[in-house]
Design an enzyme around this catalytic site. Structure first.
Site, PDB file in Angstrom:
ATOM      1  N   ASN A  12      19.344  42.073 -34.200  1.00 30.89           N
ATOM      2  CA  ASN A  12      20.619  42.066 -34.933  1.00 30.89           C
ATOM      3  C   ASN A  12      20.756  40.690 -35.575  1.00 30.89           C
ATOM      4  O   ASN A  12      21.052  39.717 -34.891  1.00 30.89           O
ATOM      5  CB  ASN A  12      21.766  42.333 -33.944  1.00 30.89           C
ATOM      6  CG  ASN A  12      23.131  42.195 -34.597  1.00 30.89           C
ATOM      7  OD1 ASN A  12      23.248  42.140 -35.828  1.00 30.89           O
ATOM      8  ND2 ASN A  12      24.176  42.138 -33.781  1.00 30.89           N
ATOM      9  N   LYS A  14      22.972  39.688 -37.506  1.00 28.25           N
ATOM     10  CA  LYS A  14      24.387  39.344 -37.739  1.00 28.25           C
ATOM     11  C   LYS A  14      24.556  38.808 -39.164  1.00 28.25           C
ATOM     12  O   LYS A  14      23.829  39.230 -40.067  1.00 28.25           O
ATOM     13  CB  LYS A  14      24.865  38.331 -36.698  1.00 28.25           C
ATOM     14  CG  LYS A  14      24.557  38.776 -35.275  1.00 28.25           C
ATOM     15  CD  LYS A  14      25.368  38.033 -34.263  1.00 28.25           C
ATOM     16  CE  LYS A  14      24.894  38.377 -32.880  1.00 28.25           C
ATOM     17  NZ  LYS A  14      25.802  37.975 -31.853  1.00 28.25           N
ATOM     18  N   HIS A  98      29.478  47.344 -31.799  1.00 34.13           N
ATOM     19  CA  HIS A  98      29.128  46.004 -31.317  1.00 34.13           C
ATOM     20  C   HIS A  98      30.419  45.287 -30.921  1.00 34.13           C
ATOM     21  O   HIS A  98      31.454  45.458 -31.560  1.00 34.13           O
ATOM     22  CB  HIS A  98      28.396  45.227 -32.420  1.00 34.13           C
ATOM     23  CG  HIS A  98      27.788  43.953 -31.926  1.00 34.13           C
ATOM     24  ND1 HIS A  98      28.538  42.815 -31.705  1.00 34.13           N
ATOM     25  CD2 HIS A  98      26.516  43.632 -31.566  1.00 34.13           C
ATOM     26  CE1 HIS A  98      27.743  41.851 -31.249  1.00 34.13           C
ATOM     27  NE2 HIS A  98      26.517  42.327 -31.150  1.00 34.13           N
ATOM     28  N   GLU A 100      31.471  42.428 -31.366  1.00 37.52           N
ATOM     29  CA  GLU A 100      32.100  41.628 -32.428  1.00 37.52           C
ATOM     30  C   GLU A 100      32.926  42.520 -33.357  1.00 37.52           C
ATOM     31  O   GLU A 100      33.971  42.110 -33.853  1.00 37.52           O
ATOM     32  CB  GLU A 100      31.030  40.824 -33.187  1.00 37.52           C
ATOM     33  CG  GLU A 100      30.514  39.677 -32.329  1.00 37.52           C
ATOM     34  CD  GLU A 100      29.097  39.220 -32.631  1.00 37.52           C
ATOM     35  OE1 GLU A 100      28.565  39.539 -33.706  1.00 37.52           O
ATOM     36  OE2 GLU A 100      28.514  38.552 -31.756  1.00 37.52           O
ATOM     37  N   GLU A 170      25.918  45.634 -23.411  1.00 38.54           N
ATOM     38  CA  GLU A 170      26.007  44.242 -23.835  1.00 38.54           C
ATOM     39  C   GLU A 170      27.245  43.592 -23.208  1.00 38.54           C
ATOM     40  O   GLU A 170      28.356  43.721 -23.763  1.00 38.54           O
ATOM     41  CB  GLU A 170      26.129  44.156 -25.359  1.00 38.54           C
ATOM     42  CG  GLU A 170      24.925  44.652 -26.107  1.00 38.54           C
ATOM     43  CD  GLU A 170      24.723  43.875 -27.400  1.00 38.54           C
ATOM     44  OE1 GLU A 170      23.666  43.246 -27.548  1.00 38.54           O
ATOM     45  OE2 GLU A 170      25.639  43.862 -28.237  1.00 38.54           O
ATOM     46  N   GLY A 176      25.391  35.612 -27.212  1.00 39.37           N
ATOM     47  CA  GLY A 176      25.391  34.343 -27.933  1.00 39.37           C
ATOM     48  C   GLY A 176      25.795  33.147 -27.078  1.00 39.37           C
ATOM     49  O   GLY A 176      26.075  32.070 -27.604  1.00 39.37           O
ATOM     50  N   SER A 215      21.893  37.367 -24.845  1.00 41.41           N
ATOM     51  CA  SER A 215      21.060  36.186 -24.598  1.00 41.41           C
ATOM     52  C   SER A 215      19.660  36.525 -24.067  1.00 41.41           C
ATOM     53  O   SER A 215      19.132  35.823 -23.208  1.00 41.41           O
ATOM     54  CB  SER A 215      21.780  35.211 -23.660  1.00 41.41           C
ATOM     55  OG  SER A 215      22.969  34.736 -24.279  1.00 41.41           O
TER      56      SER A 215
HETATM   57  C1  PEP Z   1      23.896  40.660 -30.079  1.00 42.98           C
HETATM   58  O1  PEP Z   1      24.118  40.198 -31.184  1.00 42.98           O
HETATM   59  O2  PEP Z   1      24.120  41.838 -29.858  1.00 42.98           O
HETATM   60  C2  PEP Z   1      23.364  39.779 -29.030  1.00 42.98           C
HETATM   61  C3  PEP Z   1      23.015  40.303 -27.901  1.00 42.98           C
HETATM   62  O3  PEP Z   1      23.258  38.440 -29.347  1.00 42.98           O
HETATM   63  P1  PEP Z   1      22.439  37.333 -28.498  1.00 42.98           P
HETATM   64  O4  PEP Z   1      21.081  37.881 -28.232  1.00 42.98           O
HETATM   65  O5  PEP Z   1      22.415  36.140 -29.399  1.00 42.98           O
HETATM   66  O6  PEP Z   1      23.209  37.085 -27.237  1.00 42.98           O
END
Ligand code: PEP
Length: 255
Positions: A12, A14, A98, A100, A170, A176, A215
């Site tokens: 992703n 983003k 997601h 976000e 998630e 992040g 992460s």
């Molecule tokens: C994500 O954007 O869904 C995500 C898991 O980001 P990261 O790997 O940076 O934590």
């Protein structure tokens, strides 16, 4: 392979990149792509770059996905993009729900469920994200939150549709932040999700891929992916570095 579920690794991106940076990143990824990875690989660039990246990926084994989709098919929805449009420019996957999108753009469980159905109706594979915030984990409400998010989708979509969809657990506190869930913490929730599916249909539950996201890096991917109910990863930050992303893809072996 776990019960026939081929692992999947999704990047992703983003809101990152430019035409030049994307070209560099894709070229590096293709250059480092392992000859026969156990896992399927998908990248999800920003909407405006989808067509460009589709062209860059042509002839490679890397598939294209989008980061979100409109729940409606067409009409007066300024700024939105439909599932048919994503399909038209070469997407085969789309992320829905997601955290976000849920938190920053106030997408409700019901709105996410409509997106899930819209995606599938046009032949896209939805990657449905679920997960709790830190306060919810601390209040021991993780299972309740995840069950609620899942339930909203199962009210609109059939269990059969889950066999070809992808779920992604998630935990919001791990996205992040550099703080990933431990393999055991992640496995507990993945097993819970699979049990929720099994309670509805014991045949479908073992077929549904459940990714972990939060992460994931090259250093922790293998231990997470080794867990019995983790079928790969949804990768944010680390998907913007070709060597890191390809190392994560290589860690998604059949266990
Ligand atoms: C994500 O954007 O869904 C995500 C898991 O980001 P990261 O790997 O940076 O934590």
């Amino acid at each position: 392979m776990k019960s026939g579920r081929r692992p999947l690794v999704v990047g992703n991106w983003k809101m990152h990149g430019s035409r030049a940076e994307n070209a560099r990143l894709v070229e590096e990824m293709i250059g480092q792509y392992p000859p026969a990875p156990a896992a399927l690989c998908v990248v999800c660039p920003p909407l405006v770059y989808l067509q460009d990246v589709a062209r860059l990926l042509r002839g490679s084994a890397i598939l294209l996905g989008a980061q979100t989709v409109c729940a409606d098919a067409q009409g007066a929805f300024t700024g939105e993009v439909s599932a048919a449009m994503l399909k038209d420019v070469g997407c085969s996957y789309v992320i829905v729900g997601h955290s976000e999108r849920r938190l920053l753009y106030r997408e409700s469980d019901q709105a996410v469920a409509r997106k899930f159905v819209a995606a599938q109706s046009k032949g896209l594979v939805p990657i449905l994200c679920v997960g709790e915030q830190l306060a919810e984990r601390e209040a021991e409400r993780t299972f309740e939150v995840v069950a609620r998010q899942l339930e909203a989708v199962l009210k609109l979509a059939s269990m059969e549709s889950l066999a070809s969809a992808v779920l992604a657990y998630e935990p919001v506190w791990a996205i992040g932040t550099g703080r990933h869930a431990s393999p055991e913490q992640a496995q507990d929730v993945h097993a819970f999700i699979r049990a929720q599916l099994a309670a509805r249909d014991a045949k479908i539950a073992p077929l549904t891929r459940i990714l972990y996201g939060g992460s994931v890096k090259a250093v922790n991917a293998a231990e997470l992916f080794a867990m019995p109910d983790i079928d790969g990863g949804l990768i944010g930050g680390a998907s913007l570095k070709a060597d890191e992303f390809i190392a994560i893809l290589s860690a998604a072996r059949a266990h």
